[in-house]
Design a protein around this motif. Structure first.
Motif, PDB file in Angstrom:
ATOM      1  N   GLN A 127       0.831  -1.199   0.000  1.00 34.17           N
ATOM      2  CA  GLN A 127       0.000   0.000   0.000  1.00 34.17           C
ATOM      3  C   GLN A 127       0.869   1.254   0.000  1.00 34.17           C
ATOM      4  O   GLN A 127       0.481   2.289  -0.557  1.00 34.17           O
ATOM      5  CB  GLN A 127      -0.915  -0.004   1.226  1.00 34.17           C
ATOM      6  N   ALA A 128       2.057   1.161   0.601  1.00 35.02           N
ATOM      7  CA  ALA A 128       2.964   2.308   0.605  1.00 35.02           C
ATOM      8  C   ALA A 128       3.348   2.701  -0.815  1.00 35.02           C
ATOM      9  O   ALA A 128       3.438   3.897  -1.139  1.00 35.02           O
ATOM     10  CB  ALA A 128       4.212   1.988   1.424  1.00 35.02           C
ATOM     11  N   ALA A 129       3.571   1.715  -1.678  1.00 33.02           N
ATOM     12  CA  ALA A 129       3.898   2.013  -3.079  1.00 33.02           C
ATOM     13  C   ALA A 129       2.722   2.696  -3.770  1.00 33.02           C
ATOM     14  O   ALA A 129       2.906   3.645  -4.541  1.00 33.02           O
ATOM     15  CB  ALA A 129       4.273   0.734  -3.814  1.00 33.02           C
ATOM     16  N   VAL A 130       1.527   2.229  -3.500  1.00 37.13           N
ATOM     17  CA  VAL A 130       0.332   2.853  -4.078  1.00 37.13           C
ATOM     18  C   VAL A 130       0.195   4.293  -3.600  1.00 37.13           C
ATOM     19  O   VAL A 130      -0.072   5.208  -4.388  1.00 37.13           O
ATOM     20  CB  VAL A 130      -0.931   2.041  -3.716  1.00 37.13           C
ATOM     21  N   ASP A 131       0.413   4.511  -2.309  1.00 41.86           N
ATOM     22  CA  ASP A 131       0.269   5.857  -1.750  1.00 41.86           C
ATOM     23  C   ASP A 131       1.305   6.811  -2.342  1.00 41.86           C
ATOM     24  O   ASP A 131       0.985   7.970  -2.663  1.00 41.86           O
ATOM     25  CB  ASP A 131       0.398   5.809  -0.233  1.00 41.86           C
ATOM     26  N   ARG A 132       2.549   6.329  -2.482  1.00 40.16           N
ATOM     27  CA  ARG A 132       3.591   7.187  -3.073  1.00 40.16           C
ATOM     28  C   ARG A 132       3.241   7.546  -4.510  1.00 40.16           C
ATOM     29  O   ARG A 132       3.387   8.703  -4.931  1.00 40.16           O
ATOM     30  CB  ARG A 132       4.940   6.476  -3.040  1.00 40.16           C
ATOM     31  N   PHE A 133       2.770   6.565  -5.249  1.00 38.11           N
ATOM     32  CA  PHE A 133       2.416   6.824  -6.634  1.00 38.11           C
ATOM     33  C   PHE A 133       1.229   7.777  -6.729  1.00 38.11           C
ATOM     34  O   PHE A 133       1.237   8.726  -7.515  1.00 38.11           O
ATOM     35  CB  PHE A 133       2.093   5.506  -7.343  1.00 38.11           C
ATOM     36  N   ALA A 134       0.217   7.564  -5.922  1.00 41.85           N
ATOM     37  CA  ALA A 134      -0.957   8.435  -5.952  1.00 41.85           C
ATOM     38  C   ALA A 134      -0.570   9.874  -5.648  1.00 41.85           C
ATOM     39  O   ALA A 134      -1.086  10.818  -6.265  1.00 41.85           O
ATOM     40  CB  ALA A 134      -2.008   7.933  -4.965  1.00 41.85           C
ATOM     41  N   ALA A 135       0.365  10.058  -4.709  1.00 43.43           N
ATOM     42  CA  ALA A 135       0.785  11.403  -4.335  1.00 43.43           C
ATOM     43  C   ALA A 135       1.673  12.055  -5.395  1.00 43.43           C
ATOM     44  O   ALA A 135       1.779  13.286  -5.440  1.00 43.43           O
ATOM     45  CB  ALA A 135       1.521  11.370  -3.001  1.00 43.43           C
ATOM     46  N   SER A 136       2.292  11.245  -6.242  1.00 43.42           N
ATOM     47  CA  SER A 136       3.240  11.770  -7.227  1.00 43.42           C
ATOM     48  C   SER A 136       2.566  12.542  -8.353  1.00 43.42           C
ATOM     49  O   SER A 136       3.196  13.378  -9.003  1.00 43.42           O
ATOM     50  CB  SER A 136       4.053  10.621  -7.838  1.00 43.42           C
ATOM     51  N   GLY A 137       1.315  12.215  -8.637  1.00 45.47           N
ATOM     52  CA  GLY A 137       0.626  12.828  -9.763  1.00 45.47           C
ATOM     53  C   GLY A 137       0.984  12.239 -11.106  1.00 45.47           C
ATOM     54  O   GLY A 137       0.439  12.646 -12.135  1.00 45.47           O
ATOM     55  N   LYS A 138       1.895  11.245 -11.143  1.00 46.60           N
ATOM     56  CA  LYS A 138       2.288  10.615 -12.396  1.00 46.60           C
ATOM     57  C   LYS A 138       1.155   9.743 -12.939  1.00 46.60           C
ATOM     58  O   LYS A 138       0.228   9.352 -12.227  1.00 46.60           O
ATOM     59  CB  LYS A 138       3.532   9.755 -12.193  1.00 46.60           C
ATOM     60  N   LEU A 139       1.273   9.421 -14.220  1.00 45.85           N
ATOM     61  CA  LEU A 139       0.287   8.544 -14.857  1.00 45.85           C
ATOM     62  C   LEU A 139       0.633   7.072 -14.709  1.00 45.85           C
ATOM     63  O   LEU A 139      -0.250   6.213 -14.784  1.00 45.85           O
ATOM     64  CB  LEU A 139       0.177   8.896 -16.345  1.00 45.85           C
ATOM     65  N   ALA A 140       1.924   6.752 -14.531  1.00 41.97           N
ATOM     66  CA  ALA A 140       2.339   5.358 -14.417  1.00 41.97           C
ATOM     67  C   ALA A 140       3.636   5.276 -13.630  1.00 41.97           C
ATOM     68  O   ALA A 140       4.454   6.205 -13.647  1.00 41.97           O
ATOM     69  CB  ALA A 140       2.531   4.732 -15.798  1.00 41.97           C
TER      70      ALA A 140
END
Length: 241
Positions: A127-140
């Motif tokens: 879930q930490a990876a998901v949270d970091r990605f969600a916060a990044s604003g990136k598309l992938a």
């Protein structure tokens, strides 16, 4: 989402009668390995796309694998599976982007995607990876691996600050494991209508490369065990060790 729609041409004759994700690797169906890893990470709602011999996959796992009569699936009791039957609906597989757009109504704003024919038993879905990605604003966000012998030139580069690159002096192989944002599969990045009602066949690479050029794709290197189980020889090697 676990991608399980391919024909597995290079695995013939094994895949003439069995879809590649159901081939046995060390006593389990190949796609069961990532299913177990996702469950360990706390991700319990999975979407599986199917085409070639796809009914075998849905018959084997059902919607709750632990209740589907196979003792080997008892540790998947937490999973809730849904299927996107491309073969049944359109008579063919829709390739990766086409398949993801077809399944998009079943997916969240941010979601994992990986191929059901890749063996990476130690990969941790967190879930930490998901949270970091969600916060990044990136598309992938992609996980890359050192190049195997069958792909010596690699697929994408990786910058020092974690950006995926179309071109680089050193390139790595895309593991197929990635996090995506829904927006990558919607306009303006993807021209296919939501849900892909007409069954448009579309590869993923053009979408990723366009997003990379816009600085919208991050990546990291994964160095754990990883095998693209693409030939009978690679399958036999895994089962011999």
């Amino acid at each position: 989402m676990i991608l399980a729609a391919g024909r597995g041409q290079r695995m013939r004759p094994l895949t003439d009668v069995t879809p590649k994700p159901l081939l046995q690797v060390r006593g389990k169906a190949l796609m069961q390995w990532p299913m177990e890893a996702l469950a360990r990470g706390g991700f319990h709602r999975l979407v599986v796309n199917t085409a070639w011999l796809g009914e075998q996959i849905s018959d084997y796992f059902g919607h709750n694998p632990a209740s589907n009569g196979h003792e080997s699936l008892s540790n998947l009791s937490s999973l809730d599976l849904r299927y996107s039957h491309e073969g049944r609906d359109f008579g063919r597989a829709l390739e990766t982007a086409g398949g993801i757009v077809r399944a998009l109504p079943l997916l969240d704003e941010v979601f994992w995607v990986l191929a059901g024919d890749v063996y990476a038993p130690d990969f941790a879905f967190t879930q930490a990876a998901v949270d970091r990605f969600a916060a990044s604003g990136k598309l992938a966000h992609l996980w890359l691996v050192p190049n195997p012998p069958h792909n010596p030139r690699g697929d994408f580069g990786l910058s020092a600050d974690g950006q995926a690159l179309n071109q680089a002096d050193e390139q790595y192989t895309f593991s197929t494991i990635a996090l995506y944002r829904r927006a990558l599969f919607e306009a303006p990045w993807c021209p296919i209508p939501a849900g892909n009602p007409h069954g448009v066949v579309a590869p993923l690479a053009p979408l990723l490369r366009a997003a990379m050029d816009a600085g919208q794709v991050s990546a990291e290197l994964y160095t754990g065990p990883w095998t693209d189980v693409g030939t009978p020889e690679r399958l036999a090697e895994l089962n011999a060790t």
